[in-house]
Design a protein around this motif. Structure first.
Motif, PDB file in Angstrom:
ATOM      1  N   LEU A 134       0.877  -1.179   0.000  1.00 44.27           N
ATOM      2  CA  LEU A 134       0.000   0.000   0.000  1.00 44.27           C
ATOM      3  C   LEU A 134       0.910   1.223   0.000  1.00 44.27           C
ATOM      4  O   LEU A 134       1.134   1.864   1.015  1.00 44.27           O
ATOM      5  CB  LEU A 134      -0.910  -0.004   1.236  1.00 44.27           C
ATOM      6  CG  LEU A 134      -1.757  -1.256   1.455  1.00 44.27           C
ATOM      7  CD1 LEU A 134      -2.499  -1.178   2.784  1.00 44.27           C
ATOM      8  CD2 LEU A 134      -2.734  -1.449   0.316  1.00 44.27           C
ATOM      9  N   ARG A 135       1.450   1.539  -1.182  1.00 42.76           N
ATOM     10  CA  ARG A 135       2.477   2.576  -1.266  1.00 42.76           C
ATOM     11  C   ARG A 135       1.916   3.976  -1.443  1.00 42.76           C
ATOM     12  O   ARG A 135       2.489   4.938  -0.968  1.00 42.76           O
ATOM     13  CB  ARG A 135       3.437   2.264  -2.399  1.00 42.76           C
ATOM     14  CG  ARG A 135       4.337   1.116  -2.064  1.00 42.76           C
ATOM     15  CD  ARG A 135       5.495   0.983  -3.023  1.00 42.76           C
ATOM     16  NE  ARG A 135       6.371  -0.059  -2.568  1.00 42.76           N
ATOM     17  CZ  ARG A 135       6.151  -1.358  -2.768  1.00 42.76           C
ATOM     18  NH1 ARG A 135       5.083  -1.752  -3.428  1.00 42.76           N
ATOM     19  NH2 ARG A 135       6.992  -2.249  -2.301  1.00 42.76           N
ATOM     20  N   ASN A 136       0.845   4.094  -2.173  1.00 44.46           N
ATOM     21  CA  ASN A 136       0.266   5.413  -2.399  1.00 44.46           C
ATOM     22  C   ASN A 136      -1.183   5.239  -2.805  1.00 44.46           C
ATOM     23  O   ASN A 136      -1.636   4.146  -3.109  1.00 44.46           O
ATOM     24  CB  ASN A 136       1.020   6.190  -3.471  1.00 44.46           C
ATOM     25  CG  ASN A 136       0.784   7.681  -3.362  1.00 44.46           C
ATOM     26  OD1 ASN A 136       0.172   8.165  -2.411  1.00 44.46           O
ATOM     27  ND2 ASN A 136       1.244   8.431  -4.335  1.00 44.46           N
ATOM     28  N   GLY A 137      -1.913   6.334  -2.788  1.00 45.18           N
ATOM     29  CA  GLY A 137      -3.311   6.271  -3.158  1.00 45.18           C
ATOM     30  C   GLY A 137      -3.966   7.629  -3.072  1.00 45.18           C
ATOM     31  O   GLY A 137      -3.307   8.668  -3.135  1.00 45.18           O
ATOM     32  N   ILE A 138      -5.259   7.591  -2.906  1.00 43.54           N
ATOM     33  CA  ILE A 138      -6.061   8.797  -2.788  1.00 43.54           C
ATOM     34  C   ILE A 138      -7.103   8.555  -1.713  1.00 43.54           C
ATOM     35  O   ILE A 138      -7.583   7.434  -1.536  1.00 43.54           O
ATOM     36  CB  ILE A 138      -6.729   9.164  -4.135  1.00 43.54           C
ATOM     37  CG1 ILE A 138      -7.461  10.504  -4.034  1.00 43.54           C
ATOM     38  CG2 ILE A 138      -7.630   8.054  -4.630  1.00 43.54           C
ATOM     39  CD1 ILE A 138      -7.936  11.058  -5.370  1.00 43.54           C
ATOM     40  N   VAL A 139      -7.425   9.600  -0.992  1.00 40.47           N
ATOM     41  CA  VAL A 139      -8.459   9.509   0.039  1.00 40.47           C
ATOM     42  C   VAL A 139      -9.548  10.527  -0.286  1.00 40.47           C
ATOM     43  O   VAL A 139      -9.258  11.656  -0.683  1.00 40.47           O
ATOM     44  CB  VAL A 139      -7.885   9.732   1.461  1.00 40.47           C
ATOM     45  CG1 VAL A 139      -7.293  11.120   1.634  1.00 40.47           C
ATOM     46  CG2 VAL A 139      -8.935   9.449   2.522  1.00 40.47           C
ATOM     47  N   VAL A 140     -10.804  10.090  -0.161  1.00 44.77           N
ATOM     48  CA  VAL A 140     -11.956  10.943  -0.437  1.00 44.77           C
ATOM     49  C   VAL A 140     -12.796  11.031   0.836  1.00 44.77           C
ATOM     50  O   VAL A 140     -13.484  10.075   1.199  1.00 44.77           O
ATOM     51  CB  VAL A 140     -12.816  10.388  -1.584  1.00 44.77           C
ATOM     52  CG1 VAL A 140     -13.993  11.305  -1.868  1.00 44.77           C
ATOM     53  CG2 VAL A 140     -11.985  10.152  -2.836  1.00 44.77           C
ATOM     54  N   PRO A 141     -12.733  12.172   1.537  1.00 42.91           N
ATOM     55  CA  PRO A 141     -13.557  12.346   2.727  1.00 42.91           C
ATOM     56  C   PRO A 141     -14.952  12.850   2.371  1.00 42.91           C
ATOM     57  O   PRO A 141     -15.107  13.630   1.430  1.00 42.91           O
ATOM     58  CB  PRO A 141     -12.798  13.399   3.536  1.00 42.91           C
ATOM     59  CG  PRO A 141     -11.928  14.119   2.561  1.00 42.91           C
ATOM     60  CD  PRO A 141     -11.773  13.249   1.350  1.00 42.91           C
ATOM     61  N   ILE A 142     -15.949  12.394   3.101  1.00 39.54           N
ATOM     62  CA  ILE A 142     -17.330  12.845   2.909  1.00 39.54           C
ATOM     63  C   ILE A 142     -17.908  13.145   4.290  1.00 39.54           C
ATOM     64  O   ILE A 142     -17.981  12.256   5.136  1.00 39.54           O
ATOM     65  CB  ILE A 142     -18.180  11.780   2.196  1.00 39.54           C
ATOM     66  CG1 ILE A 142     -17.531  11.394   0.865  1.00 39.54           C
ATOM     67  CG2 ILE A 142     -19.614  12.275   1.994  1.00 39.54           C
ATOM     68  CD1 ILE A 142     -18.026  10.093   0.295  1.00 39.54           C
ATOM     69  N   HIS A 143     -18.296  14.397   4.491  1.00 39.94           N
ATOM     70  CA  HIS A 143     -18.823  14.826   5.792  1.00 39.94           C
ATOM     71  C   HIS A 143     -20.293  15.208   5.653  1.00 39.94           C
ATOM     72  O   HIS A 143     -20.686  15.830   4.680  1.00 39.94           O
ATOM     73  CB  HIS A 143     -18.047  16.039   6.309  1.00 39.94           C
ATOM     74  CG  HIS A 143     -16.610  15.736   6.590  1.00 39.94           C
ATOM     75  ND1 HIS A 143     -16.177  15.358   7.839  1.00 39.94           N
ATOM     76  CD2 HIS A 143     -15.512  15.733   5.786  1.00 39.94           C
ATOM     77  CE1 HIS A 143     -14.868  15.150   7.797  1.00 39.94           C
ATOM     78  NE2 HIS A 143     -14.442  15.374   6.556  1.00 39.94           N
ATOM     79  N   GLY A 144     -21.084  14.836   6.642  1.00 35.38           N
ATOM     80  CA  GLY A 144     -22.489  15.194   6.669  1.00 35.38           C
ATOM     81  C   GLY A 144     -22.818  15.945   7.949  1.00 35.38           C
ATOM     82  O   GLY A 144     -21.980  16.077   8.839  1.00 35.38           O
ATOM     83  N   PRO A 145     -24.051  16.431   8.057  1.00 42.75           N
ATOM     84  CA  PRO A 145     -24.446  17.149   9.262  1.00 42.75           C
ATOM     85  C   PRO A 145     -24.471  16.208  10.462  1.00 42.75           C
ATOM     86  O   PRO A 145     -24.685  15.014  10.324  1.00 42.75           O
ATOM     87  CB  PRO A 145     -25.853  17.653   8.924  1.00 42.75           C
ATOM     88  CG  PRO A 145     -26.346  16.733   7.865  1.00 42.75           C
ATOM     89  CD  PRO A 145     -25.137  16.280   7.102  1.00 42.75           C
ATOM     90  N   GLY A 146     -24.212  16.730  11.632  1.00 42.77           N
ATOM     91  CA  GLY A 146     -24.301  15.926  12.842  1.00 42.77           C
ATOM     92  C   GLY A 146     -23.157  14.949  13.037  1.00 42.77           C
ATOM     93  O   GLY A 146     -23.279  13.986  13.782  1.00 42.77           O
ATOM     94  N   GLY A 147     -22.038  15.177  12.364  1.00 42.99           N
ATOM     95  CA  GLY A 147     -20.880  14.314  12.545  1.00 42.99           C
ATOM     96  C   GLY A 147     -20.848  13.082  11.663  1.00 42.99           C
ATOM     97  O   GLY A 147     -19.947  12.258  11.783  1.00 42.99           O
TER      98      GLY A 147
END
Length: 177
Positions: A134-147
């Protein structure tokens, strides 16, 4: 969508037939989501994925919506990595996960590690991840209301330089997915 029509269409079909909450809670739908993620990863040229969905507690920990539960998780990373990650509590210091908890836009792992610098624990986590491919990659965060929080992390065994051009080209498509 450029090079991921099969996975995207399968996900769109799944999500329009039922609500997102029922998809995540239904045992029958989890295999469809896993198959969709497998297809998506294959189509984008990545090797591994981890999808986590839950609630952020105290700004740094992801739990299920019931604090006594674990977050919902789908992954195809090696079981040995999952065990090591959990037993060593890497989730408390993982620079990729920490970035996702506090940001809203996708980012390559290499950019995260280069821009933010790593302490000794974080360097150990990234080194251990590299050791298993697992040398490299991409991360996609997704945030919603209320945590509410979800994160999709895709990874591969390419070096950071090889991977950077792939991430830039795919970032919008991965975020859309």
């Amino acid at each position: 969508v450029r090079h991921l029509p099969n996975a995207y269409e399968k996900l769109r079909y799944t999500m329009t037939d039922t609500s997102a909450a029922s998809v995540l809670s239904s045992r029958n739908e989890v295999p469809i989501l896993r198959e969709t993620l497998d297809d998506f990863v294959r189509e984008t040229g990545y090797t591994h994925y981890t999808y986590i969905s839950g609630k952020i507690i105290a700004g740094r920990r992801v739990t299920d919506f019931d604090p006594r539960e674990r977050p919902f998780r789908l992954t195809n990373v090696p079981a040995s990595w999952q065990k090591r990650y959990s037993s060593k509590r890497y989730y408390d210091h993982d620079p990729v996960l920490q970035f996702a908890l506090h940001n809203i836009l996708p980012q390559s792992w290499s950019t995260i590690t280069q821009r933010h610098g790593l302490n000794a624990k974080q360097q150990r986590i990234m080194s251990d991840a590299e050791d298993i491919g697992l040398r490299n990659g991409i991360v996609v965060p997704i945030h919603g209301p209320g945590g509410e929080f979800s994160v999709l992390s895709l990874s591969h065994s390419e070096t950071m330089n090889q991977a950077t051009s792939n991430v830039v080209a795919d970032e919008a498509h991965i975020h859309l997915f």
